[in-house]
Design an enzyme around this catalytic site. Sequence first.
Site, PDB file in Angstrom:
ATOM      1  N   ARG A 103      -9.209   7.094  15.436  1.00  0.00           N
ATOM      2  CA  ARG A 103      -7.480   6.900  16.084  1.00  0.00           C
ATOM      3  C   ARG A 103      -6.810   7.784  14.812  1.00  0.00           C
ATOM      4  NH1 ARG A 103      -4.247   3.021  14.607  1.00  0.00           N
ATOM      5  NH2 ARG A 103      -2.752   2.943  15.959  1.00  0.00           N
ATOM      6  N   ASN A 130       4.571   3.305  15.014  1.00  0.00           N
ATOM      7  CA  ASN A 130       3.936   3.221  15.994  1.00  0.00           C
ATOM      8  C   ASN A 130       3.656   1.551  16.545  1.00  0.00           C
ATOM      9  OD1 ASN A 130       0.563   2.564  16.414  1.00  0.00           O
ATOM     10  ND2 ASN A 130       0.712   3.367  14.122  1.00  0.00           N
ATOM     11  N   HIS A 131       3.692   1.381  16.372  1.00  0.00           N
ATOM     12  CA  HIS A 131       3.262  -0.251  17.192  1.00  0.00           C
ATOM     13  C   HIS A 131       5.172  -0.821  17.812  1.00  0.00           C
ATOM     14  CE1 HIS A 131      -1.017  -0.186  16.673  1.00  0.00           C
ATOM     15  NE2 HIS A 131       0.025  -0.332  15.463  1.00  0.00           N
ATOM     16  N   GLY A 190       0.733  -1.195   0.002  1.00  0.00           N
ATOM     17  CA  GLY A 190      -0.486   0.031  -0.004  1.00  0.00           C
ATOM     18  C   GLY A 190       0.293   1.248  -0.770  1.00  0.00           C
ATOM     19  N   TYR A 221       4.185  -7.817  16.228  1.00  0.00           N
ATOM     20  CA  TYR A 221       4.811  -6.917  14.589  1.00  0.00           C
ATOM     21  C   TYR A 221       5.684  -5.502  15.485  1.00  0.00           C
ATOM     22  CZ  TYR A 221       3.895  -3.126  12.240  1.00  0.00           C
ATOM     23  OH  TYR A 221       3.745  -2.027  10.547  1.00  0.00           O
TER      24      TYR A 221
HETATM   25  P1  NAI Z   1       2.027  -3.543   2.995  1.00  0.00           P
HETATM   26  O1  NAI Z   1       1.571  -4.899   3.797  1.00  0.00           O
HETATM   27  O2  NAI Z   1       1.151  -2.916   2.203  1.00  0.00           O
HETATM   28  O3  NAI Z   1       2.999  -3.979   2.112  1.00  0.00           O
HETATM   29  C1  NAI Z   1       4.490  -4.813   2.631  1.00  0.00           C
HETATM   30  C2  NAI Z   1       5.224  -5.580   0.746  1.00  0.00           C
HETATM   31  O4  NAI Z   1       6.360  -6.804   1.998  1.00  0.00           O
HETATM   32  C3  NAI Z   1       4.005  -6.158   0.668  1.00  0.00           C
HETATM   33  O5  NAI Z   1       4.232  -6.052  -0.854  1.00  0.00           O
HETATM   34  C4  NAI Z   1       4.334  -7.702   0.874  1.00  0.00           C
HETATM   35  O6  NAI Z   1       4.098  -8.457  -0.048  1.00  0.00           O
HETATM   36  C5  NAI Z   1       6.111  -7.284   1.292  1.00  0.00           C
HETATM   37  N1  NAI Z   1       6.952  -8.081   1.911  1.00  0.00           N
HETATM   38  C6  NAI Z   1       6.663  -8.983   2.843  1.00  0.00           C
HETATM   39  N2  NAI Z   1       7.533  -9.837   3.546  1.00  0.00           N
HETATM   40  C7  NAI Z   1       8.407  -9.820   2.120  1.00  0.00           C
HETATM   41  C8  NAI Z   1       9.547 -10.379   2.156  1.00  0.00           C
HETATM   42  N3  NAI Z   1       9.722 -11.414   2.851  1.00  0.00           N
HETATM   43  N4  NAI Z   1      10.543 -10.045   0.620  1.00  0.00           N
HETATM   44  C9  NAI Z   1      10.101  -8.889   0.493  1.00  0.00           C
HETATM   45  N5  NAI Z   1       8.722  -8.363   0.055  1.00  0.00           N
HETATM   46  C10 NAI Z   1       8.060  -8.903   1.048  1.00  0.00           C
HETATM   47  O7  NAI Z   1       2.387  -2.361   4.127  1.00  0.00           O
HETATM   48  P2  NAI Z   1       2.002  -1.475   3.858  1.00  0.00           P
HETATM   49  O8  NAI Z   1       0.604  -0.303   4.670  1.00  0.00           O
HETATM   50  O9  NAI Z   1       2.909  -0.582   2.642  1.00  0.00           O
HETATM   51  O10 NAI Z   1       3.362  -0.432   4.884  1.00  0.00           O
HETATM   52  C11 NAI Z   1       4.428  -0.662   3.907  1.00  0.00           C
HETATM   53  C12 NAI Z   1       6.340  -0.864   5.817  1.00  0.00           C
HETATM   54  O11 NAI Z   1       6.017   0.165   6.016  1.00  0.00           O
HETATM   55  C13 NAI Z   1       5.730  -1.811   6.468  1.00  0.00           C
HETATM   56  O12 NAI Z   1       7.054  -2.334   7.392  1.00  0.00           O
HETATM   57  C14 NAI Z   1       4.727  -1.490   7.550  1.00  0.00           C
HETATM   58  O13 NAI Z   1       5.347  -2.521   8.582  1.00  0.00           O
HETATM   59  C15 NAI Z   1       5.232  -0.111   7.867  1.00  0.00           C
HETATM   60  N6  NAI Z   1       4.537   0.704   8.283  1.00  0.00           N
HETATM   61  C16 NAI Z   1       3.117   0.836   7.425  1.00  0.00           C
HETATM   62  C17 NAI Z   1       2.316   2.132   8.319  1.00  0.00           C
HETATM   63  C18 NAI Z   1       0.620   2.419   7.593  1.00  0.00           C
HETATM   64  O14 NAI Z   1       0.314   3.431   7.767  1.00  0.00           O
HETATM   65  N7  NAI Z   1       0.735   2.250   5.619  1.00  0.00           N
HETATM   66  C19 NAI Z   1       2.286   2.428   9.770  1.00  0.00           C
HETATM   67  C20 NAI Z   1       3.182   2.445   9.602  1.00  0.00           C
HETATM   68  C21 NAI Z   1       4.806   0.893   9.244  1.00  0.00           C
HETATM   69  C1  15L Z   2       1.222  -0.300  11.198  1.00  0.00           C
HETATM   70  O1  15L Z   2       2.349  -0.345  11.442  1.00  0.00           O
HETATM   71  C2  15L Z   2       0.472  -1.288  10.395  1.00  0.00           C
HETATM   72  O2  15L Z   2       1.343  -1.374   9.247  1.00  0.00           O
HETATM   73  C3  15L Z   2      -0.868  -0.124   9.134  1.00  0.00           C
HETATM   74  O3  15L Z   2      -1.168  -1.137   8.335  1.00  0.00           O
HETATM   75  C4  15L Z   2      -1.688   0.285  10.468  1.00  0.00           C
HETATM   76  O4  15L Z   2      -2.147  -0.834  10.228  1.00  0.00           O
HETATM   77  C5  15L Z   2      -0.749   1.379  11.302  1.00  0.00           C
HETATM   78  O5  15L Z   2       0.111   0.863  11.862  1.00  0.00           O
HETATM   79  C6  15L Z   2      -1.964   1.654  12.217  1.00  0.00           C
HETATM   80  O6  15L Z   2      -1.353   2.196  13.351  1.00  0.00           O
HETATM   81  O7  15L Z   2      -2.775   2.633  11.690  1.00  0.00           O
END
Ligand code: NAI
Ligand code: 15L
Length: 269
Positions: free
Chosen positions: A176, A110-111, A15, A138
């Site tokens: 939130r 934030n987690h 995303g 996580y």
């Molecule tokens: P998401 O789940 O949409 O994207 C994560 C991507 O990482 C996926 O496309 C997945 O295929 C890839 N992935 C997972 N395991 C993998 C591996 N072993 N090797 C290669 N690729 C792998 O998550 P999102 O929302 O895009 O978040 C991106 C990053 O930001 C994550 O690390 C998440 O923890 C962090 N994050 C995101 C937040 C948000 O609001 N979207 C909030 C806090 C942290």
């Molecule tokens: C995260 O760390 C997650 O990756 C994201 O999907 C949301 O859940 C976000 O925190 C949140 O706290 O809203």
Amino acid sequence: MPAPRTVLLTGAAGGLGTLMRDLLPAYGYRLRLLDLRPIEGEPDAVVADLADKDAVREAVRGVDAIIHLAGISLEAPFEKILKANIEGTYHLYEAAREEGVGRIVFASSNHAVGYTPRPRGTDPLIPIDTPRRPDTFYGLSKSFGEDLAQFYWDKHGLETVSVRIGSCFPEPTSVRMLSLWMSPADGARLLHASLTAENVGHTVVYGSSANTRLWWDLTTARALGYDPQDDSEPYAEKLIAEQGELQDGVEAHAYLGGQFVTDPPVWPY
Ligand code: NAI
Ligand code: 15L
């Protein structure tokens, strides 16, 4: 450090990765993409698992910096988190060290501090040096990532900005999130500041817009040159009418991590 041009974006199919693929090229970056999943319309993207050390090293070779988003982004059994987020992030740092990459921007969360009570009323904003209090395996992996980043700075001089992202989505979808939302445009601003600020060593910042209902202190992010332009407040009236205000005495409303403390959303794969 001169402005980096070629940046490896891990997690590019996700995303946040999809949002940043659209926004970051306007800042002058050429993105090299990596994800476990192929990306439609991006035949040059590296399709690789962070578990594959050789593939990670090859993906890292020749880039100026890395934005590390890949991994499990919700709660999962410890063994899965260990492989993707803990070992995977270690492989990326080792590859960066071996290939001489100078800076990583690490998507923390934030987690990592999810068990911090949310501020109420006139409580001060949560400072960046608040003790880490992960709310899930996580969140624990994000806490590890921050320690890994500190270690690679102290031991090897590899710089990191660890961004404790709040909620980066096109719009806030919960009450939130009014406090934690980072608009995609502000997300790109913060990543750009994190890539270009000088002498960051290992810097930890909170990642959100300049929300009226902010819970945390953006001072370290602003010190990088981040100047957030957005505020979730225009979404407040509708979300509060639909969901009500956060309640005292409700555990899922008591902490920064919200529902992750009581009933975390689980990684579906
Ligand atoms: P998401 O789940 O949409 O994207 C994560 C991507 O990482 C996926 O496309 C997945 O295929 C890839 N992935 C997972 N395991 C993998 C591996 N072993 N090797 C290669 N690729 C792998 O998550 P999102 O929302 O895009 O978040 C991106 C990053 O930001 C994550 O690390 C998440 O923890 C962090 N994050 C995101 C937040 C948000 O609001 N979207 C909030 C806090 C942290
Ligand atoms: C995260 O760390 C997650 O990756 C994201 O999907 C949301 O859940 C976000 O925190 C949140 O706290 O809203």
